[in-house]
Design a protein around this motif. Structure first.
Motif, short mmCIF file in Angstrom:
data_model
loop_
_atom_site.label_atom_id
_atom_site.label_comp_id
_atom_site.label_asym_id
_atom_site.label_seq_id
_atom_site.Cartn_x
_atom_site.Cartn_y
_atom_site.Cartn_z
N ILE A 1 7.46 -4.36 5.81
CA ILE A 1 6.16 -4.98 6.02
C ILE A 1 5.17 -4.14 5.22
CG2 ILE A 1 4.44 -5.72 7.72
CD1 ILE A 1 7.12 -6.97 8.28
N ARG A 2 4.65 -4.69 4.14
CA ARG A 2 3.74 -3.92 3.27
C ARG A 2 2.49 -4.72 3.00
NH1 ARG A 2 3.40 -3.32 -2.36
NH2 ARG A 2 5.23 -4.64 -2.63
N HIS A 3 1.34 -4.07 3.09
CA HIS A 3 0.07 -4.77 2.90
C HIS A 3 -0.15 -5.09 1.42
CE1 HIS A 3 -1.07 -0.55 2.18
NE2 HIS A 3 -2.06 -1.03 1.45
N VAL A 4 -1.03 -6.06 1.18
CA VAL A 4 -1.29 -6.52 -0.18
C VAL A 4 -2.33 -5.66 -0.89
CG1 VAL A 4 -2.22 -8.43 -1.56
CG2 VAL A 4 -0.62 -8.91 0.31
N ASP A 5 -3.48 -5.47 -0.24
CA ASP A 5 -4.62 -4.85 -0.90
C ASP A 5 -5.28 -3.84 0.04
OD1 ASP A 5 -7.78 -4.97 -1.39
OD2 ASP A 5 -6.81 -5.43 -3.30
N ASN A 6 -5.45 -2.62 -0.41
CA ASN A 6 -5.99 -1.56 0.44
C ASN A 6 -7.36 -1.91 1.02
OD1 ASN A 6 -3.73 -0.09 -0.22
ND2 ASN A 6 -4.82 1.62 -1.15
N SER A 7 -8.29 -2.27 0.17
CA SER A 7 -9.66 -2.49 0.63
C SER A 7 -9.77 -3.71 1.53
CB SER A 7 -10.60 -2.62 -0.57
OG SER A 7 -10.23 -3.72 -1.39
#
Length: 460
Positions: A147-153
């Protein structure tokens, strides 16, 4: 129904294509398709045509509905199909709903996908050609079980995403990527509404084979303290190793929760049952003591009830749910204790009479027994050791059901016997119920009730 909805999605896509646009399946539908899982929530996203043009296309296909006009989401009556347009989102506050939305049909596929939370949810599939667009490595992450996020901000703009990461990990048996764990640990979950937290918790409890993964992920993120402090208090809380070789109360609770998930299909109230498994030993945080080297938590099943209620009130206002969990928590030790002590039939009848859901109570007792995996204890051995207890509990439950099915004394019977309704009815009917639990026939219940009332009349 799914086929009908997908056929309509194709017809929408054909209409959009004639106007020079493209239509994609998006979100969880694409993810679950690739994982071979069922997903009845069909979402499509339309690119390259104006809102007005899309409206005309939908009007030609059926009765258009505005499902979220400000979000650019439409639908067609009698179809379970969400039809959205690309949009950008900008956070305006700390809450889950504090976003400014800008619908932009010509935003572009990559920018539209970038607003998604996780790479596996950012996949897009062309409705007509089947082509999959994967801008952020979602397919590879799924193959790796990440499970990995797309965009930090953008990820940190919505604190609910920390909980979503944990529940997806539990549902799919995936791990949360280290960079996503680190980012999630910086998020403030305090502004989230309880019902949204409960929504993610419910998915983990009802859809995961191992719901413990949800809580272990939140523990790793250091995100238990705001919404689950009563559970966090169980971490490192010692138990008597003679009864709990598995370790601390947290470990036991997580094991019980996973065992309850295996029993969940048999539960009368699956969600409430799972919450009971989660809460059953919360009271140990306020009752555990070490007396001369012996660890005990006397009366944790009753003294912990205010703690359980506080925990539940934070998440839900459902009164029946709360009463169910409090009842199950209070009684969770009874079945196994009665069986172990060779209790009399009367004790079983009283226990079953107090239980709001007798069948679920026995499931919880089994899960509690099975949640003691440690050195020298296997699941097979624990299950085999429980066979005798289970047989006794089921036999007593059948007896309780048989006794409750027999005719019994009611208020109208007392009236027919010539008595006038009054406060004494409550006392005599309570006495009659005890006789019913003992298996005494209705005639004996009535005879005893009349004797009590005659005695009361003499004394007055």
């Amino acid at each position: 129904m799914d086929g009908r909805n997908m056929e309509m999605a194709r017809r929408v896509a054909e209409g959009v294509a004639r106007e020079g646009g493209r239509t994609y399946y998006v979100g969880g539908f694409v993810r679950d398709r690739l994982l071979g899982r069922d997903n009845k929530d069909i979402d499509i996203e339309v690119h390259g045509v104006t809102v007005q043009t899309l409206g005309k296309i939908l009007d030609s296909l059926g009765e258009r509905m505005e499902l979220g006009a400000s979000f650019g989401v439409m639908g067609l009556r009698h179809y379970e199909l969400d039809i959205a347009m690309p949009r950008s989102e900008t956070a305006t506050g700390r809450g889950h709903r504090d976003f400014a939305i800008c619908v932009d049909p010509f935003l572009g596929e990559e920018k539209a996908a970038r607003r998604r939370d996780f790479t596996m949810n950012a996949l897009m599939q062309d409705v007509l050609t089947g082509e999959i667009l994967d801008f952020f490595g979602g397919r590879e992450d799924m193959e790796r079980g990440l499970i990995r996020h797309v965009d930090n901000s953008r990820f940190v703009e919505d604190p609910l995403r920390a909980l979503r990461a944990a529940q997806f990990a539990a549902r799919f048996g995936f791990q949360v990527a280290e960079e996503t764990v680190s980012l999630s640990s910086t998020m403030d979950l305090a502004a989230l509404p309880g019902e949204r937290v409960m929504g993610e918790l419910e998915k983990a409890l009802l859809k995961a084979d191992r719901p413990s993964v949800f809580f272990e992920a939140l523990r790793k993120m250091r995100q238990l303290s705001v919404w689950f402090p009563e559970l966090e208090a169980l971490i490192g809380l010692a138990q008597n190793p003679a009864f709990h070789p598995e370790g601390d109360v947290w470990t036991h609770t997580m094991q019980v929760l996973d065992e309850a998930a295996a029993l969940r299909p048999a539960a009368k109230e699956p969600l409430w049952f799972m919450l009971s498994a989660l809460c059953h030993d919360i009271g140990k945080a306020v009752t555990t003591e070490n007396s001369d080297g012996v660890i005990h938590a006397y009366a944790h099943e009753t003294k912990g009830l205010p703690v359980v209620e506080r925990f539940l009130r934070r998440l839900t206002r459902e009164g029946r749910l709360t009463q169910y969990v409090l009842n199950m928590t209070e009684l969770h030790m009874k079945p196994n204790m009665l069986a172990a002590n060779g209790a009399h039939v009367k004790s079983y009848m009283k226990m079953y009479d107090r239980a709001v859901c007798r069948e679920d109570l026995l499931l919880l007792a089994r899960a509690d027994h099975m949640g003691r995996l440690g050195p020298g204890r296997s699941r097979e051995a624990l299950s085999a050791a429980y066979e005798g207890t289970d047989a006794v509990l089921c036999e007593m439950l059948a007896l309780y059901g048989q006794r409750m099915s027999q005719p019994y004394l009611m208020g109208r019977d007392l009236i027919e016997a010539g008595l006038r309704p009054g406060p004494s009815f409550t006392e005599v009917l309570a006495c009659a119920h005890k006789l019913r639990l003992a298996g005494r026939p209705k005639e004996e219940q009535l005879k005893t009730a009349l004797a009590i009332i005659r005695k009361q009349d003499r004394e007055t």
